[in-house]
Design an enzyme around this catalytic site. Structure first.
Site, PDB file in Angstrom:
ATOM      1  N   HIS A  70    -111.147 108.504  -3.008  1.00  0.00           N
ATOM      2  CA  HIS A  70    -110.809 108.313  -1.597  1.00  0.00           C
ATOM      3  C   HIS A  70    -109.365 107.872  -1.395  1.00  0.00           C
ATOM      4  O   HIS A  70    -108.843 107.947  -0.292  1.00  0.00           O
ATOM      5  CB  HIS A  70    -111.782 107.325  -0.928  1.00  0.00           C
ATOM      6  CG  HIS A  70    -111.618 105.901  -1.341  1.00  0.00           C
ATOM      7  ND1 HIS A  70    -112.443 105.283  -2.253  1.00  0.00           N
ATOM      8  CD2 HIS A  70    -110.731 104.948  -0.956  1.00  0.00           C
ATOM      9  CE1 HIS A  70    -112.080 104.037  -2.402  1.00  0.00           C
ATOM     10  NE2 HIS A  70    -111.037 103.798  -1.632  1.00  0.00           N
ATOM     11  N   ASP A 100    -116.541 109.220  -6.644  1.00  0.00           N
ATOM     12  CA  ASP A 100    -115.360 108.540  -6.123  1.00  0.00           C
ATOM     13  C   ASP A 100    -114.359 108.204  -7.223  1.00  0.00           C
ATOM     14  O   ASP A 100    -113.819 107.096  -7.272  1.00  0.00           O
ATOM     15  CB  ASP A 100    -115.749 107.273  -5.356  1.00  0.00           C
ATOM     16  CG  ASP A 100    -114.616 106.771  -4.461  1.00  0.00           C
ATOM     17  OD1 ASP A 100    -113.720 107.578  -4.147  1.00  0.00           O
ATOM     18  OD2 ASP A 100    -114.609 105.588  -4.100  1.00  0.00           O
ATOM     19  N   SER A 175    -108.534  99.251  -4.270  1.00  0.00           N
ATOM     20  CA  SER A 175    -109.291 100.433  -4.672  1.00  0.00           C
ATOM     21  C   SER A 175    -108.553 101.202  -5.758  1.00  0.00           C
ATOM     22  O   SER A 175    -107.377 101.537  -5.608  1.00  0.00           O
ATOM     23  CB  SER A 175    -109.530 101.355  -3.479  1.00  0.00           C
ATOM     24  OG  SER A 175    -110.439 100.780  -2.587  1.00  0.00           O
TER      25      SER A 175
END
Length: 427
Positions: A70, A100, A175
């Site tokens: 993402h 992901d 992230s």
């Protein structure tokens, strides 16, 4: 009593990832004939550049970097910045929305500092961990904590839903960053926080390093990451089912359907069987089973502990890629029909797996819809499975194309969407 030596060893392998995507801007009057005629030249706007910021981890001295999908999804340009301030253009080697994860490649004459990938199955609750990343874009930051829980499922941030939980502070921008153990090895890729405010509340999640390892190995060989194909669908074991089959608590993966002539059927698995363990790892629910199969990898043979009726059996299951039969025969439908502008394909187990549909699903599936097309106007959506047209079963894309054009008085078709059967009538 300091983490400083550990940080000095590990931090150079954690990078900042900058992703940019050009987004066209539409005028609020676009599509209005009056404004397009008189103000057409004025309504055109310059494209806007949309950027995102995250973190990444160098896992190979040649310049392989792991991050979250993402962070770089649909990016036109990706750059990475090292801890020492150097910046490099990066190219995307592999990405997978379902888990992901993404792998980037940076070229340089000299080798990069990198992290070794640890065995995440050796983690225990209470182990010390450090989270390294770039929260809020303020620069590289290190936080510490412990492993709060293992095998967390139903988090919903990726297809497998199998995570390491930690209380090390993880915030937006972390992230793709590293979760490392007390030896400075990578044990997870930080991916999500559980918070109503958007800030760290001591509940963060990381993708286990064993999943990262198999994904990176696939990227190194230039192959697309594939999950092993079993040919069966699973559901969680409810309390009632657990009592009925004699389990002390709800656990395992209950087999709902088994496709004919597929690995599960060949191994002897049947609807109603409960998979309790795989290679000595307990199976809590279908998410756990999916994770264990994926990290075992295609080409391996695993041993399943299965409760079948009142007996426990050990069944060997060879792990194979999903077959691509029948051939997709992709077509973009045209003409004056409700399907005009829809891209369709014949469903195979591989395509069903790619689209996150039941692997036992057959028929013709919508893979894309052109904006403003008749198909969009009449409510068709990607992943719709077209079942019947004017009372006749739709068996292939060629048949659908022929049947749609041949219907002159109208169309009555049925589609399956998210497990529901929907009917549309167009006159």
């Amino acid at each position: 009593m300091s983490f400083a030596p550990l940080v000095k060893k590990s931090a150079p392998a954690v990078v900042n990832v900058y992703a940019a995507k050009t987004v066209p801007q539409r005028s609020p009057f676009a599509g209005d004939p009056f404004f397009e005629q008189f103000f057409g030249a004025q309504q055109r706007r310059q494209p806007r550049v949309q950027s995102s910021l995250g973190s990444g981890v160098v896992v190979d001295p040649s310049g392989l970097i792991v991050t979250n999908n993402h962070v770089v999804a649909d990016a036109d340009e990706v750059r990475v910045a090292l801890a020492d301030g150097r910046e490099f253009d990066a190219r995307l080697l592999a990405k997978d929305e379902r888990i992901d994860l993404a792998v980037l490649k940076v070229d340089n004459r000299e080798p990069f500092a990198s992290l070794d990938i640890a065995d995440s199955d050796r983690l225990e609750i209470g182990d010390l961990v450090l989270a390294i990343g770039n929260p809020f874009g303020i620069g590289q930051t290190v936080t510490n904590g412990i492993v709060s829980a293992l095998a967390r499922t139903h988090i919903g941030t990726n297809d497998f839903g199998f995570f390491i939980q930690t209380d090390a502070a993880i915030n937006p921008g972390n992230s793709g960053g590293a979760l490392i153990d007390s030896s400075g090895r990578l044990i997870g890729i930080n991916t999500a926080i559980f918070s109503r405010s958007g800030g760290s509340n001591g509940i963060g999640f990381a993708i286990p390093s064993n999943m990262v390892r198999v994904f990176v190995e696939a990227a190194k060989t230039g192959k697309r990451f594939e999950r092993p194909f079993v040919g069966a669908t699973f559901t969680p074991v409810s309390r009632d089912v657990a009592e009925a089959v004699g389990l002390d608590r709800p656990r395992g993966a209950l087999i709902e359907n088994v496709a004919k002539d597929m690995p599960a059927a060949e191994a002897g698995l049947k609807p109603g069987d409960v998979v309790l363990a795989i290679d000595s790892f307990e199976i809590v629910d279908p998410d756990t089973l999916g994770y264990r199969l994926a990290t075992a990898g295609i080409g391996k043979t695993v041993k399943l502990s299965v409760l079948s009726g009142n007996e426990r059996e050990t069944i060997e299951l060879p792990l194979r890629p999903a077959p691509e039969k029948p051939a997709a025969d992709r077509r973009v439908l045209k003409g004056e029909t409700p399907f005009a502008g829809a891209s369709v394909a014949n469903l195979s187990p591989k395509l069903a797996d790619d689209l996150d549909l039941p692997v036992t699903q057959t028929g013709v599936v919508v893979t894309d819809i052109q904006r403003g097309s008749l198909a969009a106007r009449f409510g068709l959506e990607p992943k719709d499975v077209i079942l019947t047209l004017n009372g006749d079963e739709v068996e292939s894309t060629a048949a659908l194309e022929r049947m749609a054009v041949g219907a002159r008085r109208g169309w009555r078709f049925e589609v399956e969407r998210d497990g529901q059967r929907l009917t549309q009538v167009v006159r």
